[in-house]
Scaffold this motif. Structure first.
Motif, PDB file in Angstrom:
ATOM      1  N   ARG A  15       0.848  -1.204   0.000  1.00 22.06           N
ATOM      2  CA  ARG A  15       0.000   0.000   0.000  1.00 22.06           C
ATOM      3  C   ARG A  15       0.885   1.257   0.000  1.00 22.06           C
ATOM      4  NH1 ARG A  15      -3.771   2.822  -1.454  1.00 22.06           N
ATOM      5  NH2 ARG A  15      -4.841   4.215  -0.029  1.00 22.06           N
ATOM      6  N   ALA A  16       1.935   1.219   0.826  1.00 23.43           N
ATOM      7  CA  ALA A  16       2.843   2.380   0.889  1.00 23.43           C
ATOM      8  C   ALA A  16       3.504   2.600  -0.480  1.00 23.43           C
ATOM      9  CB  ALA A  16       3.909   2.149   1.960  1.00 23.43           C
ATOM     10  N   LEU A  17       3.899   1.514  -1.133  1.00 22.40           N
ATOM     11  CA  LEU A  17       4.553   1.648  -2.445  1.00 22.40           C
ATOM     12  C   LEU A  17       3.591   2.243  -3.472  1.00 22.40           C
ATOM     13  CD1 LEU A  17       6.572  -1.711  -2.495  1.00 22.40           C
ATOM     14  CD2 LEU A  17       7.470   0.607  -2.113  1.00 22.40           C
ATOM     15  N   GLU A  18       2.302   1.843  -3.366  1.00 19.40           N
ATOM     16  CA  GLU A  18       1.302   2.410  -4.287  1.00 19.40           C
ATOM     17  C   GLU A  18       1.124   3.900  -4.021  1.00 19.40           C
ATOM     18  OE1 GLU A  18      -2.249   0.100  -3.702  1.00 19.40           O
ATOM     19  OE2 GLU A  18      -1.231  -1.682  -4.511  1.00 19.40           O
ATOM     20  N   LEU A  19       0.973   4.251  -2.733  1.00 15.20           N
ATOM     21  CA  LEU A  19       0.765   5.670  -2.372  1.00 15.20           C
ATOM     22  C   LEU A  19       1.928   6.535  -2.846  1.00 15.20           C
ATOM     23  CD1 LEU A  19      -0.629   5.338   1.263  1.00 15.20           C
ATOM     24  CD2 LEU A  19      -1.841   6.240  -0.728  1.00 15.20           C
ATOM     25  N   HIS A  20       3.136   5.956  -2.814  1.00 16.85           N
ATOM     26  CA  HIS A  20       4.324   6.725  -3.193  1.00 16.85           C
ATOM     27  C   HIS A  20       4.639   6.597  -4.685  1.00 16.85           C
ATOM     28  CE1 HIS A  20       5.769   8.108   0.770  1.00 16.85           C
ATOM     29  NE2 HIS A  20       5.111   7.059   1.213  1.00 16.85           N
ATOM     30  N   GLY A  21       3.814   5.866  -5.413  1.00 16.25           N
ATOM     31  CA  GLY A  21       4.025   5.714  -6.860  1.00 16.25           C
ATOM     32  C   GLY A  21       5.319   4.991  -7.189  1.00 16.25           C
ATOM     33  N   LEU A  22       5.633   3.950  -6.412  1.00 15.11           N
ATOM     34  CA  LEU A  22       6.936   3.289  -6.582  1.00 15.11           C
ATOM     35  C   LEU A  22       6.830   1.847  -7.086  1.00 15.11           C
ATOM     36  CD1 LEU A  22       8.633   4.605  -3.306  1.00 15.11           C
ATOM     37  CD2 LEU A  22       9.158   5.307  -5.655  1.00 15.11           C
ATOM     38  N   THR A  23       5.650   1.446  -7.550  1.00 17.70           N
ATOM     39  CA  THR A  23       5.480   0.019  -7.865  1.00 17.70           C
ATOM     40  C   THR A  23       6.355  -0.441  -9.046  1.00 17.70           C
ATOM     41  OG1 THR A  23       3.509   0.651  -9.071  1.00 17.70           O
ATOM     42  CG2 THR A  23       3.171  -0.236  -6.872  1.00 17.70           C
ATOM     43  N   ALA A  24       6.825   0.493  -9.859  1.00 16.34           N
ATOM     44  CA  ALA A  24       7.712   0.089 -10.970  1.00 16.34           C
ATOM     45  C   ALA A  24       9.120  -0.202 -10.460  1.00 16.34           C
ATOM     46  CB  ALA A  24       7.742   1.190 -12.026  1.00 16.34           C
TER      47      ALA A  24
END
Ligand code: SAM
Length: 277
Positions: free
Chosen positions: A158-167
């Motif tokens: 969830r944190a990675l999604e919020l921070h736009g880091l999933t790539a």
């Protein structure tokens, strides 16, 4: 307010009673002249209490000064990191269960300077977000965080999604399973989900929790050694603990040509560089 220790409780109760007893016995033996003894003893006792209290206050002050300096340093590092990375969402908490800002800063500097294509973390959390931001800044690379606990896996995702880091960052569900390591059975992350073919340039070991078993983090290097790039760095958090000291010593011993050093950080850390072969 701290409670009195058993020793302090005994002193505070026994000494006045002792002074009273000395007064009574002295009076019985020597008459009125002995009445001077209790006030003198009481003064000596009070002087002792004042000295003890002063000593305690000095210790307390020194400890608080040390803590406020340490906290300032962590805060300064966190602020610097945050200013540099410019997160699009508030960063998850640091310290406690999460890595401390000084280790995160060490990781950040390493990633930015060495630009590893593949970072693997044993555990997930704030460190995954920080590494993700560094890789995003570099425009390449990926961090794979092995997480045994589905609750924390979901939290980090969830944190990675919020921070736009999933790539740049991925949490891999990796329940703890039994592995045969160095002639013993160890509970460690299931590596089936770690499918990356890239050699690991940085391995950050901050799990599993120490409660899993003694030297719970030891399997990281034996199990991933063949997948480490030449000159790869392994960072082991909580280096001040006896288990992690022993783990780092075993790794250094089992990897001839590797370099090892202790990083004097809040929780201590071990830095191990694998040989360049
Ligand atoms: C030391 S933590 C890893 C922290 C991570 N490197 C970070 O910087 O946030 C190791 C593991 O403990 C678990 N954990 C994280 N936060 C926790 C908490 N507040 N209470 C209990 N377990 C926690 C997670 O499963 C995590 O992978």
């Amino acid at each position: 307010m701290k409670k009195l220790t058993p020793r302090q409780r005994i002193i505070v109760m026994v000494v006045p009673l002792g002074i009273l007893a000395v007064g009574i016995i002295g009076h019985a033996l020597f008459g009125t002249v002995a009445l001077v003894i209790p006030p003198v003893l009481a003064c000596v006792f009070l002087a002792y209490l004042v000295i003890e209290a002063r000593h305690y206050a000095q210790l307390l002050f020194a400890r608080q000064l040390h803590e406020s300096r340490a906290t300032y340093r962590q805060w300064e590092l966190l602020y610097g990191m945050s200013e540099f990375l410019r997160p699009v969402h508030p960063l998850p908490p640091t310290r406690g269960w999460a890595a401390s800002p000084d280790l995160l800063r060490e990781i950040m500097t390493h990633v930015l300077e060495n630009a590893p294509d593949c970072v693997v973390e044993a555990s997930s959390g704030t460190s995954t977000v920080i590494i993700g931001y560094c890789l995003q800044r570099l425009g390449k690379g990926k961090v794979y965080a092995l997480e045994h606990d589905p609750v924390y896996a979901a939290r980090t995702r969830r944190a990675l999604e919020l921070h736009g880091l999933t790539a740049f960052a991925e949490v891999i569900d990796a329940p703890l399973v039994e592995h045969a390591v160095g002639g013993a059975r160890h509970e460690w992350y299931d590596l089936k989900g770690l499918q990356t073919k890239d050699a690991i340039g940085l391995l950050v070991v901050d799990g599993p929790p120490e409660t899993v078993q003694s030297q719970a983090r030891y399997p990281a290097v034996p199990l991933l050694r063949d997948r480490l790039a030449p000159g790869a760095v392994v960072l082991l958090d909580d280096g001040g603990r006896a288990d992690e000291r022993a783990t780092a010593a075993r790794w250094a011993n089992e990897c001839p040509g590797s370099e090892v050093k202790y990083l004097d950080l809040e929780a201590g850390a071990w830095w191990l560089r694998m040989p360049f072969r």
